[in-house]
Design a protein around this motif. Structure first.
Motif, PDB file in Angstrom:
ATOM      1  N   TYR A 252       1.041  -1.400   0.035  1.00 43.40           N
ATOM      2  CA  TYR A 252      -0.051  -0.246   0.061  1.00 43.40           C
ATOM      3  C   TYR A 252       0.756   1.248   0.076  1.00 43.40           C
ATOM      4  N   ASN A 253       0.954   2.167  -1.223  1.00 49.13           N
ATOM      5  CA  ASN A 253       1.575   3.346  -1.302  1.00 49.13           C
ATOM      6  C   ASN A 253       0.764   4.465  -0.778  1.00 49.13           C
ATOM      7  N   MET A 254       0.875   4.818   0.325  1.00 53.26           N
ATOM      8  CA  MET A 254       0.105   5.934   0.635  1.00 53.26           C
ATOM      9  C   MET A 254       0.459   7.256  -0.005  1.00 53.26           C
ATOM     10  N   THR A 255       1.546   7.458  -0.039  1.00 53.27           N
ATOM     11  CA  THR A 255       2.094   8.552  -0.904  1.00 53.27           C
ATOM     12  C   THR A 255       3.435   8.063  -1.572  1.00 53.27           C
ATOM     13  N   ASN A 256       3.952   9.319  -2.344  1.00 51.78           N
ATOM     14  CA  ASN A 256       5.184   8.850  -3.068  1.00 51.78           C
ATOM     15  C   ASN A 256       6.161   8.678  -1.906  1.00 51.78           C
ATOM     16  N   LYS A 257       6.198   9.129  -0.605  1.00 56.48           N
ATOM     17  CA  LYS A 257       7.129   8.755   0.545  1.00 56.48           C
ATOM     18  C   LYS A 257       6.761   8.277   1.707  1.00 56.48           C
ATOM     19  N   MET A 258       5.413   7.482   1.517  1.00 52.91           N
ATOM     20  CA  MET A 258       5.081   6.436   2.741  1.00 52.91           C
ATOM     21  C   MET A 258       4.567   5.021   1.998  1.00 52.91           C
ATOM     22  N   TRP A 316       9.065   5.572   5.849  1.00 51.70           N
ATOM     23  CA  TRP A 316       8.511   7.081   5.507  1.00 51.70           C
ATOM     24  C   TRP A 316       9.785   7.728   5.285  1.00 51.70           C
ATOM     25  N   ARG A 317       9.964   8.069   3.853  1.00 48.33           N
ATOM     26  CA  ARG A 317      11.187   8.965   3.673  1.00 48.33           C
ATOM     27  C   ARG A 317      10.800  10.376   3.991  1.00 48.33           C
ATOM     28  N   PHE A 318      11.339  10.682   5.187  1.00 51.14           N
ATOM     29  CA  PHE A 318      10.965  12.184   5.655  1.00 51.14           C
ATOM     30  C   PHE A 318      11.805  13.440   5.210  1.00 51.14           C
ATOM     31  N   SER A 319      12.994  12.799   4.353  1.00 48.65           N
ATOM     32  CA  SER A 319      13.751  13.846   3.990  1.00 48.65           C
ATOM     33  C   SER A 319      14.797  12.841   2.985  1.00 48.65           C
ATOM     34  N   PRO A 320      15.344  13.749   2.049  1.00 44.47           N
ATOM     35  CA  PRO A 320      16.220  12.918   0.963  1.00 44.47           C
ATOM     36  C   PRO A 320      17.266  12.273   1.378  1.00 44.47           C
ATOM     37  N   GLY A 321      17.093  10.835   1.281  1.00 40.78           N
ATOM     38  CA  GLY A 321      18.138   9.811   1.806  1.00 40.78           C
ATOM     39  C   GLY A 321      17.753   9.609   3.305  1.00 40.78           C
ATOM     40  N   SER A 322      16.796   9.895   3.826  1.00 39.48           N
ATOM     41  CA  SER A 322      16.480   9.801   5.072  1.00 39.48           C
ATOM     42  C   SER A 322      15.217   9.002   5.456  1.00 39.48           C
ATOM     43  N   ALA A 361      15.798   4.546  12.573  1.00 37.22           N
ATOM     44  CA  ALA A 361      15.645   5.793  11.711  1.00 37.22           C
ATOM     45  C   ALA A 361      17.051   5.901  11.066  1.00 37.22           C
ATOM     46  N   LEU A 362      17.298   6.198   9.754  1.00 36.32           N
ATOM     47  CA  LEU A 362      18.424   6.694   8.935  1.00 36.32           C
ATOM     48  C   LEU A 362      18.214   8.048   8.688  1.00 36.32           C
TER      49      LEU A 362
END
Length: 376
Positions: A252-258, A316-322, A361-362
């Motif tokens: 399930y792809n909620m958004t392009n980041k989740m 969840w990709r909350f920041s580029p590369g994170s 967390a990365l």
């Protein structure tokens, strides 16, 4: 020149430091061939020494082997048939032996034909042969590889069908039938996996896998059998094995980041022994009077095994590369008396359960950006 040929190699060393000295092992391989054009070919050599051990870093099923193989392929990229995008013939041969002692294990051949249609559907067929039989030095579980279990010559036929993945509903089907020269010994396998893309965010793949092994042979642990010594007499059992693996994988792809990935899997296997024998020096078995049945009529060696897992991963990709990664895993496992598949499914809640929860967390720190910010 023009990337027409390629040459690859690998060498790795393992070292285990012990009081009596260093235990050295290695793996080495060389792979070369022609990779361009309709006709391609490849030859390879792969060697694992007896002491090669990387299980601290990963899983190695069985070291102590040498493989020599060759492959010849023909691919038609633009066939005359209007509906066919391309097709391929592939033929290979492989010779395998132990590294130490240097003794023969098996020689097998494989031929396959694969077709891909312009509609992005595909199908193929594969034929394999093992004309000289198979000397299995690993199944007897001896540390010096002094014994082997002899399998008769065999052959198999299999194939697959895969429909267009671009469509909302697609399906993969694979099947194999494996026949030994011995009467009644064969293997049947079938795998079915429909694919459902409900919308741009939800994707579900249930899969069903059934393996049926008739008169399979394998090592048997035993104790307290009159006239036999487990340290000397290696017992081999003839058994029927039926295994089922049912899996549901949902994305399930909620958004392009989740995204949320969830997998549920149930493995169920029944093993029923027919007879027992003692392994001989030539790889054959001599039947003995041991039945594996107690005075109460209980089959000691027969077993029914269940393994049920649920795995969930939220990303969840909350920041580029994170990334923030939350995972949950639970499994149930048990040995049961019933051979009925549906009774075992109904009793899943009574099994031994293990669960785990993990948060990770990365964070990607751009040092160059920080330096530029300080200078400005």
């Amino acid at each position: 020149k023009g990337q027409k040929f390629d040459l690859r190699g690998k060498y790795a060393l393992s070292q285990k430091y012990q009081e009596e000295g260093t235990d050295l092992g290695y793996v080495a391989s060389v792979n070369a061939g022609k990779i361009q054009g309709q006709w391609t070919y490849r030859g390879s050599v792969y060697i694992e020494s007896a002491n090669y051990d990387i299980n601290d870093l990963g899983f190695l099923r069985s070291p102590n082997e040498m493989n020599f193989s060759g492959q010849l392929n023909f691919t038609k990229f633009k066939p005359k048939q209007e509906k066919i995008a391309n097709y391929r013939f592939r033929n290979s041969i492989r010779h395998s032996s132990l590294y130490s002692p240097n003794v023969f294990s098996f020689l097998n051949t494989e031929s396959s034909f694969t077709v891909r249609m312009k509609t992005f559907d595909a199908f193929g067929i594969t034929i394999k042969t093992n004309p000289l039989g198979y000397n299995d030095y690993f199944e007897p579980r001896t540390t010096d590889f002094s014994k082997f279990l002899r399998y008769e010559p065999s052959g198999s036929i299999g194939g697959f069908i895969s429909s267009d993945y671009r469509k909302p509903v697609a399906i993969d089907v694979r099947f194999t039938y494996f026949k030994y020269a011995a009467a009644g010994r064969d293997i049947s396998r079938i795998y079915v996996a429909p694919r459902f893309r409900l919308n741009s965010k939800i994707f579900i793949v249930p899969s069903f896998d059934v393996d049926i092994l008739n008169r399979d042979m394998g090592f048997v642990r035993y104790q307290g059998v009159e006239g036999l010594n487990p340290e000397v007499d290696i017992m081999i059992g003839t058994r029927d094995i039926t295994s089922y693996t049912n899996t549901i994988n949902a994305q399930y792809n909620m958004t392009n980041k989740m995204s949320l990935n969830w997998e549920i899997s149930h493995y169920f296997s029944t093993v029923q022994y027919e007879k027992f024998g003692i392994l001989q020096d030539d790889g054959s078995r001599i039947d003995n009077a041991y039945t594996g049945i107690t005075e109460e009529g209980e089959a000691i060696q027969d077993t029914n095994y269940n393994f049920f897992t649920m795995n969930g991963v939220f990303i969840w990709r909350f920041s580029p590369g994170s990334d923030l990664i939350v995972s949950y895993k639970t499994n149930f496992t048990t040995l049961t008396e019933s051979r009925d598949y549906f009774q075992n499914v109904a009793a899943l809640g009574d099994f031994y359960q293990f669960s785990g929860f993990n948060v990770k967390a990365l964070y990607f720190l751009d040092v160059n950006r920080l330096i530029k910010g300080q200078k400005s």
